[in-house]
Enzyme design. Structure first.
Site, PDB file in Angstrom:
ATOM      1  N   ASN A   9       7.902  -0.908  -1.780  1.00  0.00           N
ATOM      2  CA  ASN A   9       6.450  -1.088  -1.794  1.00  0.00           C
ATOM      3  C   ASN A   9       6.118  -2.303  -0.928  1.00  0.00           C
ATOM      4  O   ASN A   9       6.252  -3.436  -1.371  1.00  0.00           O
ATOM      5  CB  ASN A   9       5.990  -1.291  -3.250  1.00  0.00           C
ATOM      6  CG  ASN A   9       4.498  -1.538  -3.346  1.00  0.00           C
ATOM      7  OD1 ASN A   9       3.759  -1.378  -2.366  1.00  0.00           O
ATOM      8  ND2 ASN A   9       4.044  -1.931  -4.528  1.00  0.00           N
ATOM      9  N   LYS A  11       3.291  -3.301   0.046  1.00  0.00           N
ATOM     10  CA  LYS A  11       1.975  -3.892  -0.264  1.00  0.00           C
ATOM     11  C   LYS A  11       1.212  -4.149   1.044  1.00  0.00           C
ATOM     12  O   LYS A  11       1.336  -3.369   1.976  1.00  0.00           O
ATOM     13  CB  LYS A  11       2.134  -5.152  -1.119  1.00  0.00           C
ATOM     14  CG  LYS A  11       3.042  -4.874  -2.329  1.00  0.00           C
ATOM     15  CD  LYS A  11       3.014  -5.916  -3.381  1.00  0.00           C
ATOM     16  CE  LYS A  11       3.943  -5.508  -4.532  1.00  0.00           C
ATOM     17  NZ  LYS A  11       3.945  -6.429  -5.628  1.00  0.00           N
ATOM     18  N   HIS A  95      -0.662   1.212  -9.879  1.00  0.00           N
ATOM     19  CA  HIS A  95       0.109  -0.027  -9.751  1.00  0.00           C
ATOM     20  C   HIS A  95      -0.645  -1.150 -10.467  1.00  0.00           C
ATOM     21  O   HIS A  95      -1.883  -1.168 -10.466  1.00  0.00           O
ATOM     22  CB  HIS A  95       0.306  -0.379  -8.272  1.00  0.00           C
ATOM     23  CG  HIS A  95       1.251  -1.526  -8.091  1.00  0.00           C
ATOM     24  ND1 HIS A  95       0.839  -2.830  -8.210  1.00  0.00           N
ATOM     25  CD2 HIS A  95       2.581  -1.567  -7.846  1.00  0.00           C
ATOM     26  CE1 HIS A  95       1.891  -3.624  -8.042  1.00  0.00           C
ATOM     27  NE2 HIS A  95       2.959  -2.887  -7.813  1.00  0.00           N
ATOM     28  N   GLU A  97      -1.327  -4.079  -9.691  1.00  0.00           N
ATOM     29  CA  GLU A  97      -2.304  -4.798  -8.856  1.00  0.00           C
ATOM     30  C   GLU A  97      -3.592  -3.987  -8.717  1.00  0.00           C
ATOM     31  O   GLU A  97      -4.691  -4.554  -8.621  1.00  0.00           O
ATOM     32  CB  GLU A  97      -1.675  -5.128  -7.492  1.00  0.00           C
ATOM     33  CG  GLU A  97      -0.679  -6.282  -7.631  1.00  0.00           C
ATOM     34  CD  GLU A  97       0.500  -6.244  -6.671  1.00  0.00           C
ATOM     35  OE1 GLU A  97       0.424  -5.557  -5.640  1.00  0.00           O
ATOM     36  OE2 GLU A  97       1.507  -6.916  -6.970  1.00  0.00           O
ATOM     37  N   GLU A 166       6.914  -1.255 -14.996  1.00  0.00           N
ATOM     38  CA  GLU A 166       6.850  -2.561 -14.342  1.00  0.00           C
ATOM     39  C   GLU A 166       6.097  -3.538 -15.240  1.00  0.00           C
ATOM     40  O   GLU A 166       4.857  -3.546 -15.256  1.00  0.00           O
ATOM     41  CB  GLU A 166       6.090  -2.452 -13.020  1.00  0.00           C
ATOM     42  CG  GLU A 166       6.734  -1.537 -12.012  1.00  0.00           C
ATOM     43  CD  GLU A 166       6.306  -1.906 -10.594  1.00  0.00           C
ATOM     44  OE1 GLU A 166       7.172  -2.303  -9.814  1.00  0.00           O
ATOM     45  OE2 GLU A 166       5.107  -1.814 -10.285  1.00  0.00           O
ATOM     46  N   GLY A 172       6.465  -9.820  -8.704  1.00  0.00           N
ATOM     47  CA  GLY A 172       6.210 -10.864  -7.708  1.00  0.00           C
ATOM     48  C   GLY A 172       6.435 -12.272  -8.207  1.00  0.00           C
ATOM     49  O   GLY A 172       6.055 -13.234  -7.549  1.00  0.00           O
ATOM     50  N   SER A 211      10.554  -7.905  -9.612  1.00  0.00           N
ATOM     51  CA  SER A 211      11.547  -8.880  -9.148  1.00  0.00           C
ATOM     52  C   SER A 211      12.961  -8.307  -9.057  1.00  0.00           C
ATOM     53  O   SER A 211      13.932  -9.008  -9.355  1.00  0.00           O
ATOM     54  CB  SER A 211      11.500 -10.140 -10.025  1.00  0.00           C
ATOM     55  OG  SER A 211      10.223 -10.751  -9.906  1.00  0.00           O
TER      56      SER A 211
HETATM   57  P1  PGA Z   1       8.237  -7.279  -6.832  1.00  0.00           P
HETATM   58  O1  PGA Z   1       7.091  -6.159  -6.885  1.00  0.00           O
HETATM   59  O2  PGA Z   1       9.549  -6.570  -6.564  1.00  0.00           O
HETATM   60  O3  PGA Z   1       7.836  -8.198  -5.731  1.00  0.00           O
HETATM   61  O4  PGA Z   1       8.247  -7.946  -8.166  1.00  0.00           O
HETATM   62  C1  PGA Z   1       7.309  -4.942  -7.544  1.00  0.00           C
HETATM   63  C2  PGA Z   1       6.075  -4.081  -7.419  1.00  0.00           C
HETATM   64  O5  PGA Z   1       4.963  -4.597  -7.374  1.00  0.00           O
HETATM   65  O6  PGA Z   1       6.184  -2.852  -7.375  1.00  0.00           O
END
Ligand code: PGA
Length: 250
Positions: A9, A11, A95, A97, A166, A172, A211
């Protein structure tokens, strides 16, 4: 046995030239037969270039979001029909976000999942609790509600549905969940999928995200109820993402 699936992903990262040089490298690293599903989710702007480069490779193309309507007056949105036209196979729905920064609610996410399957593509339905919800002992209640709503329009046929668990606090932040907690949640998700879809529920893949990095990937990818990873930060480097894909091989 469920085929593992790892998803990059990106982003809101990478210009078109950056996407091209990333994919050139990833195609080399992944090889012809990775033995698992490898999916890349570029920004909308890089999808056409990525689609062109991925023809004839084992890497599939996905989108980070889509609007459930086929077309209409929805300024700034992109429909599943438009994405399908580009060769997109996977679409992320809900997601964290999107839920937390852009106010997407469960009902809208359920419509997205339905629209993606209706067009023969694969929805990756993201679910996960916040830290406050986990501390209050409400993690499963929240995830169950998100699953219920996300799958509410699917009838009894989940098609290719993929679930990404998640935990919001792990995304993140560099602080991944404990593998035992990820396994406990993935196993509850699997139980729910069996109740909801019967034997077909066993075919649905459940990913962990939050992460994931090359040095912790194997801890998650070897868990019995985790079938892959949704990777954000670490997926921006093709070497790191390929290492995670390698760790997912069974
Ligand atoms: P990350 O993001 O690996 O940076 O924690 C995962 C995601 O948002 O799918």
């Amino acid at each position: 046995m469920r085929r593992p699936i790892v998803v990059a992903n990106w982003k809101m990262h990478k210009t078109v030239p950056e996407a091209r040089s990333y994919l050139r490298r990833l195609i080399e690293l992944v090889g012809r037969d990775p033995g698992l599903d490898v999916v890349v989710l570029p920004s909308f702007t890089a999808l056409p270039a990525a689609a062109e480069m991925l023809v004839g490779t084992p890497i599939a193309l996905g989108a980070q979001n889509a609007h459930p309507e086929a077309s209409g007056a929805f300024t700034g949105e992109v429909s599943v029909v438009q994405l399908t036209d580009l060769g997109v196979r996977y679409v992320v729905c809900g997601h964290s976000e999107r839920r937390h920064l852009f106010g997407e609610d469960d009902a809208l996410i359920g419509r997205k999942v339905q629209a993606v399957t209706a067009h023969g593509q694969v929805p990756i339905l993201c679910v996960g609790e916040t830290l406050d919800e986990r501390r209050a002992g409400r993690a499963w209640e929240v995830v169950a509600r998100q699953l219920e709503a996300g799958a509410s329009e699917l009838g009894d046929d989940p098609r290719g549905l993929v679930i990404a668990y998640e935990p919001v606090w792990a995304i993140g932040t560099g602080v991944a969940a404990q593998p035992a907690d990820a396994q406990a949640m993935a196993s509850q998700v699997r139980g729910w999928l069996r109740d909801r879809f019967g034997a077909k529920g066993d075919e649905i893949r459940v990913q962990y995200g939050g992460s994931v990095k090359p040095d912790n990937a194997r801890e998650f990818l070897s868990l019995p109820d985790v079938d892959g990873a949704l990777v954000g930060g670490a997926s921006l480097d093709p070497g790191a993402f390929a290492a995670i894909a390698h760790a997912a091989r069974r």
